[in-house]
Design a protein around this motif. Structure first.
Motif, mmCIF file in Angstrom:
data_model
loop_
_atom_site.group_PDB
_atom_site.id
_atom_site.type_symbol
_atom_site.label_atom_id
_atom_site.label_comp_id
_atom_site.label_asym_id
_atom_site.label_seq_id
_atom_site.Cartn_x
_atom_site.Cartn_y
_atom_site.Cartn_z
ATOM 1 N N LEU A 344 -13.651 29.096 1.315
ATOM 2 C CA LEU A 344 -14.415 28.080 1.386
ATOM 3 C C LEU A 344 -13.765 27.202 2.597
ATOM 4 C CD1 LEU A 344 -15.447 27.514 -2.255
ATOM 5 C CD2 LEU A 344 -17.272 27.811 -0.514
ATOM 6 N N GLN A 345 -14.328 26.747 3.263
ATOM 7 C CA GLN A 345 -13.702 25.678 4.277
ATOM 8 C C GLN A 345 -14.245 24.203 4.126
ATOM 9 O OE1 GLN A 345 -15.623 27.911 7.334
ATOM 10 N NE2 GLN A 345 -16.487 26.178 8.214
ATOM 11 N N PHE A 346 -13.428 23.223 4.448
ATOM 12 C CA PHE A 346 -13.767 21.886 4.354
ATOM 13 C C PHE A 346 -12.585 21.160 5.327
ATOM 14 C CE2 PHE A 346 -10.599 20.924 1.101
ATOM 15 C CZ PHE A 346 -10.468 22.045 0.651
ATOM 16 N N SER A 347 -13.558 20.571 6.078
ATOM 17 C CA SER A 347 -12.557 19.495 6.907
ATOM 18 C C SER A 347 -11.678 18.549 6.506
ATOM 19 C CB SER A 347 -13.658 18.828 7.950
ATOM 20 O OG SER A 347 -13.113 17.663 8.602
ATOM 21 N N PRO A 348 -10.512 18.138 7.016
ATOM 22 C CA PRO A 348 -9.773 17.090 6.554
ATOM 23 C C PRO A 348 -10.689 15.862 6.323
ATOM 24 C CG PRO A 348 -8.473 18.359 7.792
ATOM 25 C CD PRO A 348 -9.852 18.766 7.947
ATOM 26 N N SER A 349 -11.462 15.819 7.214
ATOM 27 C CA SER A 349 -12.274 14.278 7.030
ATOM 28 C C SER A 349 -13.071 14.146 5.755
ATOM 29 C CB SER A 349 -13.226 14.263 8.423
ATOM 30 O OG SER A 349 -14.177 14.938 8.538
ATOM 31 N N LYS A 350 -13.362 15.591 5.208
ATOM 32 C CA LYS A 350 -14.178 15.368 3.825
ATOM 33 C C LYS A 350 -13.266 15.100 2.734
ATOM 34 C CE LYS A 350 -17.978 16.566 5.920
ATOM 35 N NZ LYS A 350 -19.017 15.688 6.190
ATOM 36 N N VAL A 351 -11.915 15.127 2.871
ATOM 37 C CA VAL A 351 -10.969 15.076 1.642
ATOM 38 C C VAL A 351 -10.491 13.573 1.636
ATOM 39 C CG1 VAL A 351 -8.911 16.088 0.790
ATOM 40 C CG2 VAL A 351 -10.406 17.373 2.054
ATOM 41 N N VAL A 352 -10.607 12.963 0.382
ATOM 42 C CA VAL A 352 -10.151 11.676 0.178
ATOM 43 C C VAL A 352 -8.791 11.928 -0.877
ATOM 44 C CG1 VAL A 352 -10.264 9.407 -0.587
ATOM 45 C CG2 VAL A 352 -12.136 10.321 0.566
ATOM 46 N N ILE A 353 -7.770 11.373 -0.464
ATOM 47 C CA ILE A 353 -6.572 11.785 -1.390
ATOM 48 C C ILE A 353 -6.369 10.380 -1.923
ATOM 49 C CG2 ILE A 353 -4.141 11.954 -1.180
ATOM 50 C CD1 ILE A 353 -4.350 13.641 1.421
ATOM 51 N N LEU A 354 -6.471 10.621 -3.493
ATOM 52 C CA LEU A 354 -6.384 9.370 -4.258
ATOM 53 C C LEU A 354 -5.105 9.651 -5.271
ATOM 54 C CD1 LEU A 354 -9.812 9.945 -5.941
ATOM 55 C CD2 LEU A 354 -9.295 8.308 -4.312
ATOM 56 N N SER A 355 -4.304 8.489 -5.459
ATOM 57 C CA SER A 355 -3.335 8.307 -6.188
ATOM 58 C C SER A 355 -3.417 8.733 -7.632
ATOM 59 C CB SER A 355 -2.844 6.912 -6.231
ATOM 60 O OG SER A 355 -2.620 6.441 -4.954
ATOM 61 N N ASP A 356 -2.686 9.673 -8.264
ATOM 62 C CA ASP A 356 -2.840 9.992 -9.592
ATOM 63 C C ASP A 356 -2.162 8.919 -10.410
ATOM 64 O OD1 ASP A 356 -3.111 11.440 -11.989
ATOM 65 O OD2 ASP A 356 -1.445 12.675 -11.587
ATOM 66 N N GLU A 357 -2.721 7.698 -10.730
ATOM 67 C CA GLU A 357 -2.100 6.446 -11.275
ATOM 68 C C GLU A 357 -3.438 6.035 -12.274
ATOM 69 O OE1 GLU A 357 -3.449 2.955 -8.454
ATOM 70 O OE2 GLU A 357 -1.517 4.102 -8.055
ATOM 71 N N GLY A 358 -4.169 7.070 -12.771
ATOM 72 C CA GLY A 358 -5.326 6.844 -13.721
ATOM 73 C C GLY A 358 -6.321 6.064 -13.004
ATOM 74 N N ASP A 359 -6.778 4.874 -13.583
ATOM 75 C CA ASP A 359 -7.763 4.121 -12.928
ATOM 76 C C ASP A 359 -7.219 2.944 -12.144
ATOM 77 O OD1 ASP A 359 -10.307 3.638 -12.300
ATOM 78 O OD2 ASP A 359 -10.603 2.333 -14.138
ATOM 79 N N VAL A 360 -7.605 2.897 -10.788
ATOM 80 C CA VAL A 360 -7.267 1.930 -10.083
ATOM 81 C C VAL A 360 -8.061 0.589 -10.207
ATOM 82 C CG1 VAL A 360 -6.742 1.138 -7.697
ATOM 83 C CG2 VAL A 360 -6.664 3.502 -8.326
#
Ligand code: ATP
Length: 365
Positions: A344-360
């Motif tokens: 499968l392919q996916f553009s970097p623009s489709k990826v949101v990087i979320l901190s692993d800090e539980g709930d923000v």
């Protein structure tokens, strides 16, 4: 028409903090939604705006006026409840005029305003009926007329469509939207139904455990979730765990599936941070030929394929056993079958990087 400001509003019930230091700015004429799972505090917040509960801390303002300790009947709000709350022994006409009779409006004016309110919700032909001779949708329209007739500055709605069947709910959605456009009043609407909030709101506040997690338009929240909770609550999301390996124009994350590039949800991510790469099912597609340079790719085995007419849904088990949901729109033929190994392919623009800090949790927004 007024703006509504909540400034660090807090409400406790014994040991439960139902609403915890919530701050929000709702503009004049805005159709604003409070959205969140059951028990997150949205009804309690709405009730503090209406004046049914007094907050333990913080302030509620209508425009510049501090109404924190003003009783409900002096706030000029119209309220619509999930269960309609109509008087069963009164006609539609009497139900709608009830709020006016409490305000010593003269007969002629009262008739004029009741007629106008019933007309707005297309219920004039039913004025003489009793509520139990009406369908659920019609009863809710009467409840709406009853809220409108007092010409409130703010209209508050608590899950107004929850008791209606799916088709009627869609119809009423449109009617409420049309009405809001027509009268242009500030409206605050509580729901746990994300589709309702996505389809109807100008902006929404998503709540969890008494906190506001994020505020924005449907598009902003769907495309730029800032926490795992939000990404998962609004729409479907795939989360792939990893560690930040490079920060720059694109942020790179080392995962068990290889490097994934994307854009961070917020500034301040650093090399070594534990994160999740979040990608929507429609952001992924099957590799046919060579993927575009710079795209992310992952490989896995197809566990399940479901054909739903306008979409085909796949569940793919990745090498690290993360199940990946993929959606293909307008499917003519399936792209793969159970047991196939696929890329499968996916553009970097489709990826949101979320901190692993539980709930923000955003305390001030
Ligand atoms: P739902 O969608 O299920 O109505 P909600 O998001 O509107 O949920 P609230 O009704 O505001 O949530 O409740 C928030 C929290 O406060 C919950 O834990 C609930 O149990 C508690 N709570 C609400 N009202 C009271 C009350 N009158 N007495 C004690 N606890 C309450």
């Amino acid at each position: 028409m007024v703006s509504v400001t909540l400034d660090q509003v807090t409400k406790r019930f014994d040991r439960v903090v139902a609403v915890d230091r919530v701050s929000l700015e709702i503009s004049e004429g805005e159709f604003f939604f409070l959205l969140g799972p059951s028990g997150c505090g949205k009804t309690t917040l709405l009730r503090m705006i209406a004046g049914f509960y007094e907050p333990e801390g913080g302030r509620v303002l209508f425009g510049d006026r501090d109404v924190t300790n003003v009783p409900p009947n002096e706030r000029n709000t119209g309220m619509v409840f999930q269960n309609y709350a109509l008087w069963p022994h009164m006609s539609v006409q009497k139900n709608v005029e009830y709020g006016l009779s409490m305000r010593s409006v003269n007969r002629e004016e009262m008739d004029k305003r009741v007629y106008r309110a019933l007309e707005m919700v297309q219920m004039t032909p039913y004025a003489d009926r009793s509520p139990n001779q009406l369908s659920g949708g019609q009863q809710q329209r009467v409840a709406l007329a009853r809220a409108l007739v007092i010409e409130p500055d703010v209209i508050l709605m608590d899950e107004p469509l929850s008791n209606l069947d799916a088709r009627l709910r869609l119809e009423m959605r449109q009617q409420i939207l049309d009405l809001q456009r027509e009268i242009g009043k500030t409206m605050i609407y509580v729901t746990h139904d994300q589709k309702e909030a996505l389809a109807m709101s100008h902006r929404m506040a998503v709540m969890n455990s008494g906190h506001v997690v994020q505020v924005g338009t449907a598009r902003e929240l769907y495309q730029n979730p800032q926490s795992q909770f939000l990404a998962d609550f609004i729409g479907e999301i795939n989360l792939i765990a990893g560690t930040v390996s490079a920060v720059g124009e694109e942020t790179s994350v080392d995962t068990k599936l290889g490097v994934i590039n994307g854009r961070p949800a917020r500034d301040g991510l650093q090399k070594g941070d534990k994160v999740f790469c979040a990608v929507r099912p429609e952001g992924l597609s099957f590799v046919e030929g060579e993927p575009p340079p710079g795209d992310n790719t992952v490989t896995g085995d197809v566990r399940n394929v479901v054909y739903l007419g306008e979409v085909e849904q796949y569940v793919i088990d990745l090498a690290d056993e993360t199940p990946l949901r993929v959606v293909e729109y307008d499917p003519v033929n399936p792209k793969a079958k159970r047991g196939d190994t696929v890329r499968l392919q996916f553009s970097p623009s489709k990826v949101v990087i979320l901190s692993d800090e539980g709930d923000v949790r955003a305390e001030t927004v």
